[in-house]
Write an enzyme that holds these catalytic residues in place. Structure first.
Site, mmCIF file in Angstrom:
data_model
loop_
_atom_site.group_PDB
_atom_site.id
_atom_site.type_symbol
_atom_site.label_atom_id
_atom_site.label_comp_id
_atom_site.label_asym_id
_atom_site.label_seq_id
_atom_site.Cartn_x
_atom_site.Cartn_y
_atom_site.Cartn_z
ATOM 1 C CD GLN A 189 -3.696 -0.311 -1.406
ATOM 2 O OE1 GLN A 189 -3.947 0.241 -2.471
ATOM 3 N NE2 GLN A 189 -4.097 0.178 -0.241
ATOM 4 C CB THR B 145 -27.063 -8.758 11.589
ATOM 5 O OG1 THR B 145 -27.665 -9.289 12.770
ATOM 6 C CG2 THR B 145 -28.111 -8.567 10.510
ATOM 7 C CG ASN C 178 -0.296 -0.323 2.500
ATOM 8 O OD1 ASN C 178 0.340 -1.353 2.623
ATOM 9 N ND2 ASN C 178 -0.421 0.544 3.482
ATOM 10 C CB SER D 180 -11.035 -3.540 1.891
ATOM 11 O OG SER D 180 -11.356 -3.489 3.248
ATOM 12 C CB ALA D 181 -16.108 -3.434 -0.968
ATOM 13 C CG HIS D 182 -12.775 1.102 1.431
ATOM 14 N ND1 HIS D 182 -11.819 2.068 1.571
ATOM 15 C CD2 HIS D 182 -12.434 0.114 2.282
ATOM 16 C CE1 HIS D 182 -10.943 1.677 2.495
ATOM 17 N NE2 HIS D 182 -11.298 0.496 2.940
ATOM 18 C CB CYS E 222 1.390 13.017 11.544
ATOM 19 S SG CYS E 222 1.903 14.613 12.187
HETATM 20 C C1 LIG Z 1 -2.778 -3.413 2.237
HETATM 21 C C2 LIG Z 1 -3.928 -3.102 3.145
HETATM 22 N N1 LIG Z 1 -4.381 -4.041 3.970
HETATM 23 C C3 LIG Z 1 -5.407 -3.826 4.796
HETATM 24 C C4 LIG Z 1 -6.044 -2.603 4.838
HETATM 25 C C5 LIG Z 1 -7.183 -2.399 5.779
HETATM 26 O O1 LIG Z 1 -8.385 -2.244 5.090
HETATM 27 P P1 LIG Z 1 -9.683 -1.717 5.840
HETATM 28 O O2 LIG Z 1 -9.285 -0.422 6.489
HETATM 29 O O3 LIG Z 1 -10.693 -1.552 4.768
HETATM 30 O O4 LIG Z 1 -10.046 -2.724 6.860
HETATM 31 C C6 LIG Z 1 -5.581 -1.574 4.007
HETATM 32 C C7 LIG Z 1 -6.181 -0.225 4.070
HETATM 33 O O5 LIG Z 1 -5.630 0.757 3.667
HETATM 34 C C8 LIG Z 1 -4.501 -1.824 3.136
HETATM 35 O O6 LIG Z 1 -4.028 -0.887 2.305
#
Ligand SMILES: Cc1ncc(COP(=O)(O)O)c(C=O)c1O
Length: 382
Positions: free
Chosen positions: A174, A232, A146, A194-196, A320
């Site tokens: 990622q 749920t 990331n 992670s969907a977002h 930070c």
């Molecule tokens: C490589 C990686 N793993 C795990 C996560 C955690 O995802 P979430 O915050 O959606 O649980 C992130 C979030 O930035 C990520 O970049």
């Protein structure tokens, strides 16, 4: 005062939800709102939507629907993969790296039975180091980093993990929407998403766990998700995630090409116009959306504030805390000095990023770095 421009270059942090995804979720908030475990028609409607989503996701990942466990996001998926498979407790360690997201590295550290694989200056572990380990219960290695965008070629690592009798888990957060996700081709036993991160909603994710992997629930209560994750189901978010993943697959080639074009413009612009800047992470084996740098004499948290004032949203790897930034763990593990590791800047493009956005952002960064360095030089002289 309204900013002249507003340019979002932080798509590795999160992406906007695709309007098509929003649309498909809406009826599940108001009309089909039943609890999927209820026996009546409202419950059955919601349950059917969840099982359809599971099947569609199974098709994208090339796995059985029953191998998909819905979670609240990748932090939970990573916790379930690590804690849930280590709980069997046979003293064999989890093998991982210090460049993982904290949802893996801090979880591994807390479990206690952990061995850290070294990484090279691009943030890559080596298959030989896995092969050399006498035994492990789990190897957890991220698909793409990331902070610096470096991609791991997973298949060789999965094979090496299996040779030493370990399960192989990957944090593919990622990679979602940017790299192939066929779990059989990758050879993984578990995979977190992670969907977002791929234009789906926040607060929903999944863990793929291959049939036969011995997992224990870490959140107990009801017997949802085959007893592996009590709570749920969030029907609208699960429905949205399935569509977002399908769209990422059907539009894959177009998306990757477009992202990589913007990323390359960004990297070329920064490296050609700002002296004493280095690209961090692998020069070619990196995420299509991802540009990251260390910029001599320009602490990244200061840069972020100046860039924000110019309307450019970026991020850094150094946490930070109350104005006292700590160097990025990832850059330190890759061999950067603490001073360098305070200057890590990440700029990640998205599907709506234009060439004009990149030109503006590069100009803004050029001006900002000059300004920050001038202040530094004055302070040094004084
Ligand atoms: C490589 C990686 N793993 C795990 C996560 C955690 O995802 P979430 O915050 O959606 O649980 C992130 C979030 O930035 C990520 O970049």
């Amino acid at each position: 005062m309204a900013l002249a421009r507003s340019i979002y270059l932080d798509h590795s942090a999160t992406t906007p939800t695709d309007p098509r995804v929003v649309e498909v979720m809406l009826p599940y908030f108001t009309q089909h709102f039943g609890n999927p475990v209820s026996v009546h028609q409202f419950g059955r409607q919601a349950e059917s939507a969840i099982e359809t989503a599971r099947e569609r996701i199974g098709q994208v990942l090339n796995c059985l629907p029953s191998e998909v466990i819905f979670t609240s996001g990748a932090s939970e998926s990573n916790n379930l993969a690590l804690r849930g498979s280590m709980r069997a407790g046979d003293q064999r360690p989890v093998l991982t790296t210090r460049v993982e997201h904290h949802a893996v590295s801090r979880t591994a550290a807390e479990i206690g039975e952990v061995e850290w694989l070294p990484v090279d200056s691009w943030g890559r572990a080596s298959v030989e180091d896995v092969e050399r380990t006498p035994s492990a219960r789990l190897v957890s290695l991220m698909y793409a980093n990331n902070e610096v965008g470096t991609i791991h070629d997973l298949a060789g690592f999965a094979e090496a993990a299996h040779e030493i009798g370990a399960y192989f888990h990957t944090d593919a957060v990622q990679a979602g929407g940017q790299l192939p996700l066929d779990v059989n081709a990758l050879g993984v036993d578990m995979l977190s998403l992670s969907a977002h991160k791929f234009y789906g909603p926040k607060g929903v994710g999944l863990l793929y766990a291959r049939k036969g992997v011995e997992l224990h629930a870490i959140q107990t209560g009801g017997s949802h998700e085959r007893g592996l994750r009590a709570g749920t189901h969030n029907t609208p978010l699960i429905v949205g995630m399935a569509l977002a993943l399908e769209l990422a697959t059907t539009e894959y080639e177009f998306r990757v090409k477009q992202l990589a074009a913007r990323r390359d413009e960004l990297i070329d612009g920064v490296l050609s116009r700002i002296p004493d800047v280095r690209l961090t992470g692998h020069p070619t084996e990196r995420l299509p959306s991802h540009a990251s740098f260390v910029i001599d004499g320009a602490e990244s948290n200061t840069l972020l504030m100046h860039l924000d004032l110019l309307g450019v949203a970026a991020s850094s790897g150094s946490a930070c805390k109350t104005g006292n930034p700590e160097p990025s763990d990832v850059l330190l593990a890759m061999g950067y000095t603490p001073t360098e590791a305070l200057t890590g800047l990440r700029l990640t493009v998205g599907l709506s990023t234009t060439q004009a956005d990149i030109e503006y952002a590069v100009d803004a960064l050029v001006r900002t770095v000059e300004k920050v360095r001038k202040v530094r030089d004055r302070m040094v002289i004084a």
